[in-house]
Design an enzyme around this catalytic site. Structure first.
Site, PDB file in Angstrom:
ATOM      1  CD  GLU A 204      -3.094  -1.128   2.099  1.00 28.95           C
ATOM      2  OE1 GLU A 204      -2.922  -0.564   3.183  1.00 28.95           O
ATOM      3  OE2 GLU A 204      -4.182  -1.639   1.763  1.00 28.95           O
TER       4      GLU A 204
ATOM      5  CD  GLU B 117      -3.908  -6.149   2.164  1.00 34.51           C
ATOM      6  OE1 GLU B 117      -4.782  -5.528   2.802  1.00 34.51           O
ATOM      7  OE2 GLU B 117      -2.696  -5.913   2.272  1.00 34.51           O
TER       8      GLU B 117
HETATM    9  C1  BGP Z   1      -4.566  -3.138   4.703  1.00 28.41           C
HETATM   10  C2  BGP Z   1      -3.217  -3.619   5.161  1.00 28.41           C
HETATM   11  C3  BGP Z   1      -3.221  -4.912   5.899  1.00 28.41           C
HETATM   12  C4  BGP Z   1      -4.482  -5.229   6.638  1.00 28.41           C
HETATM   13  C5  BGP Z   1      -5.756  -4.772   5.993  1.00 28.41           C
HETATM   14  C6  BGP Z   1      -6.985  -4.852   6.861  1.00 28.41           C
HETATM   15  O1  BGP Z   1      -4.599  -1.750   4.713  1.00 28.41           O
HETATM   16  O2  BGP Z   1      -2.337  -3.775   4.086  1.00 28.41           O
HETATM   17  O3  BGP Z   1      -2.042  -5.010   6.633  1.00 28.41           O
HETATM   18  O4  BGP Z   1      -4.409  -5.423   7.944  1.00 28.41           O
HETATM   19  O5  BGP Z   1      -5.652  -3.481   5.489  1.00 28.41           O
HETATM   20  O6  BGP Z   1      -7.008  -3.784   7.753  1.00 28.41           O
HETATM   21  P1  BGP Z   1      -7.249  -3.973   9.283  1.00 28.41           P
HETATM   22  O7  BGP Z   1      -6.272  -4.976   9.731  1.00 28.41           O
HETATM   23  O8  BGP Z   1      -7.037  -2.642   9.883  1.00 28.41           O
HETATM   24  O9  BGP Z   1      -8.671  -4.447   9.422  1.00 28.41           O
END
Ligand code: BGP
Length: 482
Positions: free
Chosen positions: A175, A381
Site C-alpha cells: 500500500e 487483499e
Molecule cells: C490493509 C493492510 C493490511 C491489513 C488490511 C486490513 O490496509 O495492508 O495489513 O491489515 O488493510 O485492515 P485492518 O487490519 O485494519 O482491518
C-alpha cells in the site's frame, strides 16, 4: 464465465501481524513492534520505549513463526496455489544498516518457502509491509532519509539471491500510496518525527514540514522500488516484481460538478499518483500543481528520472475492501475504511467496523486499473473483518464472510469476462491475524480461526470455519461452484 486455468487462488498475511517471535533468533526490533493495541474508537499508540508488561500485538501475534508448518498444511488443504506473506526486514538485517545479514532469519524464510514448495504453493512476497527496522526510524528518521534506499536495496539483494528458485513473485511496498495520506508518516514510512498516536481513521493535522518530509519519504520509496525491480531482474530473469496500492476507491457523492471534480482530484492524488510513478515510470502531470499548492518540494537528484523509467513494475496489485464517496459538502456523513475515506454511499451496506461493502465496485475498479495500466493484475487483499462465534461443538458458521467473498468472486469473474487480465486473488488474513488498523484480534478475516482475544489471551489453537470449506470448494471448481 470461468477463471483461467492457471488462476492463482490463495490468501494473504503480513509478518508483523502473524509471525510473533519478535525478538528471538537474532531478529531486530521493527517499527511495528512499538505499536500498542487500539480499538474501533481508540487509536493505536506508538511508544518510543517498549514498556515492560504492556501488550504489543506483534510480539506474539498468532505465532506463525513456530506454527507455519501446521498453517501451511491447512492452506494446502484449501487448495492454495499462492500465498502472500511478507519478510520482516529486521529478521534479515536486525538494525537495517548492519554489515552482515542474520543467518537465522534467512534460514527461517527458506524453511517457509520450502514448506510451501512441498505443496506446490507459490509464494508472493511483500518486501516491506508496514514495518522496517526500528533503528532506521530512530537514527535516520526512516524513509525521510535517502540513505534508506541503499539499506533497503542491500536487504533486497540478499533475499533475491538467497531465494532464487524458491520465489517468483515479489511486491516492493505494501500500500505504497498510504504514505501520500495525511498522518501516515510513522506507520508506513518509519518517519519518527511525524509520529505520535496513530489514528489512521482520521485526517491528522500535519505541519508543512511534516507533509514535505512524508512526500520525500514516498519519493525515496519510489526510487527504492524502481531500483529493486531492476536488481531483481538482474539476479533472476524470471522474477516478476509488482507494485501494491491501497485501493482507496471512490465515487463522486453526487452529480454536482464540484463533487465530480473533487473526486477526480482525490483519485489522482491518493491513488493514481503512485500507480503512475510505478507503472509508467514518471510523476504524472497533475502532481506539479498538487505539490506546488501544498508547498511540497521533492528532493530530485541526478539520475532519479532515469531510475524511475527503468524500474517500472511487471504487474499491478491492490487491496480492495470497500469504497467511499467524495463530497464537497462539509456536513456529509463520513464513512470508515482501512485508511482515510470519504463519505457515506446510501446504496451500500457496511461492516461492523463501518466499512462500506461494494462487490460491484471491484469489477468497476479492475476495469479502471486495467484500462489505465494494461498490466496483469492481482487482487492481493480483500475480505470482511468481523467477529466470529465459536459454537459449543467447536464449529464457526461465518455465513456473512462467505457471502462477502462470494459476491466479490462473482464480480472478478465479470471483470475477467470484460477482458481484464486478472491473474490472482489472495483474500486478506486467510488465517485470523492482528488487525493493522486497530491492533485487535477479534476483527477477524480468516477462514481459519485462531483462539486469541483482544488482550492477547488464548490457546492459539486453529479451527476451520465454514468459510474454509466454502473456499476449498471454490478453488477446487476454479470459481464455478460458489
Ligand atoms: C490493509 C493492510 C493490511 C491489513 C488490511 C486490513 O490496509 O495492508 O495489513 O491489515 O488493510 O485492515 P485492518 O487490519 O485494519 O482491518
Amino acid at each position: 464465465m470461468t477463471f483461467p486455468e492457471n488462476f492463482l487462488w490463495g490468501g494473504a498475511t503480513a509478518a508483523n501481524q502473524c509471525e510473533g517471535a519478535w525478538d528471538i533468533n537474532g531478529k531486530g526490533v521493527s517499527t511495528a513492534d512499538h505499536l500498542m493495541a487500539g480499538s474501533k474508537t481508540t487509536p493505536r499508540k506508538f511508544t518510543a520505549n517498549i514498556e515492560e508488561g504492556a501488550y504489543y500485538p506483534s510480539h506474539e501475534a498468532i505465532d506463525f513463526y513456530h506454527r507455519y508448518k501446521e498453517d501451511i498444511a491447512m492452506f494446502a488443504e484449501m487448495g492454495f496455489k499462492i500465498f502472500r506473506m511478507s519478510i520482516a526486514w529486521a529478521r534479515i538485517y536486525p538494525n537495517g544498516d548492519d554489515a552482515e545479514p542474520n543467518k537465522a532469519g534467512i534460514e527461517f524464510y527458506r524453511s517457509v518457502f520450502n514448506e510451501l514448495k512441498k505443496y506446490g504453493i507459490e509464494p508472493l512476497v511483500t518486501l516491506s509491509h508496514y514495518e522496517m527496522p526500528y533503528h532506521l526510524a530512530e537514527k535516520y528518521d526512516g524513509w525521510a532519509d535517502r540513505r534508506c534506499i541503499d539499506f533497503y536495496l542491500k536487504y533486497c539483494g540478499t533475499v533475491f539471491k538467497e531465494y532464487k528458485g524458491l520465489v517468483k513473485y515479489w511486491l516492493t511496498f505494501n500500500e505504497i500510496n498510504s504514505l501520500s495520506l495525511e498522518g501516515n508518516g510513522y506507520f508506513s514510512g518509519g518517519i519518527l518525527s511525524n509520529g505520535g498516536d496513530l489514528n489512521i481513521f482520521e485526517v491528522a493535522k500535519e505541519s508543512k514540514e511534516a507533509i514535505n518530509k512524508r512526500f520525500n519519504g514516498l519519493h525515496h520509496q519510489f526510487i527504492a522500488s524502481a531500483k529493486a525491480v531492476n536488481l531483481a531482474h538482474k539476479i533472476d530473469g524470471n522474477y516478476m516484481v509488482g507494485c501494491m496500492l491501497a485501493g482507496l476507491c471512490t465515487y463522486p457523492a453526487t452529480s454536482k460538478p464540484e463533487d465530480i471534480l473533487a473526486r477526480q482530484n482525490q483519485a489522482q492524488r491518493k491513488l493514481f499518483l503512485c500507480g503512475d510513478v510505478q507503472v509508467k515510470g514518471e510523476y504524472p502531470y497533475f502532481s506539479k500543481r498538487y505539490f506546488h499548492e501544498n508547498g511540497i518540494t521533492i528532493d530530485f537528484i541526478e539520475g532519479d528520472t532515469k531510475i524511475l523509467k527503468e524500474g517500472r513494475v511487471d504487474f499491478f496489485t491492490f487491496s480492495y475492501y470497500s469504497t467511499g464517496c467524495i463530497s464537497t459538502d462539509a456536513d456529509a456523513q463520513k464513512t470508515g475504511g482501512n485508511l482515510i475515506f470519504g463519505v457515506v454511499n446510501p446504496y451500500l451496506k457496511t461492516s461492523e467496523w463501518g466499512w462500506q461493502i461494494d462487490p460491484k465496485g471491484l469489477r468497476y475498479f479492475l476495469n479502471e486499473f486495467y484500462d489505465r495500466y494494461g498490466l496483469p493484475i492481482m487482487v492481493v487483499e480483500n475480505g470482511l473483518g468481523a467477529k466470529d462465534v465459536v459454537e459449543s461443538d467447536g464449529s464457526i458458521h461465518d455465513q456473512y464472510r462467505i457471502e462477502y467473498l462470494r459476491l466479490h468472486v462473482e464480480q472478478m469473474k465479470e471483470a475477467i469476462d470484460d477482458g481484464v487480465e486478472l491473474i490472482g486473488y489472495t483474500p486478506w488474513g486467510c488465517i485470523d491475524i492482528v488487525s493493522a488498523g486497530t491492533g485487535e484480534m477479534e476483527k477477524r478475516y480468516g477462514m481459519i480461526y485462531v483462539d486469541k482475544d483482544n488482550s492477547g489471551k488464548g490457546t492459539l489453537s486453529r479451527i476451520r470455519k465454514d468459510s474454509f470449506y466454502w473456499y476449498k470448494r471454490c478453488i477446487e471448481t476454479n470459481g464455478a461452484d460458489i
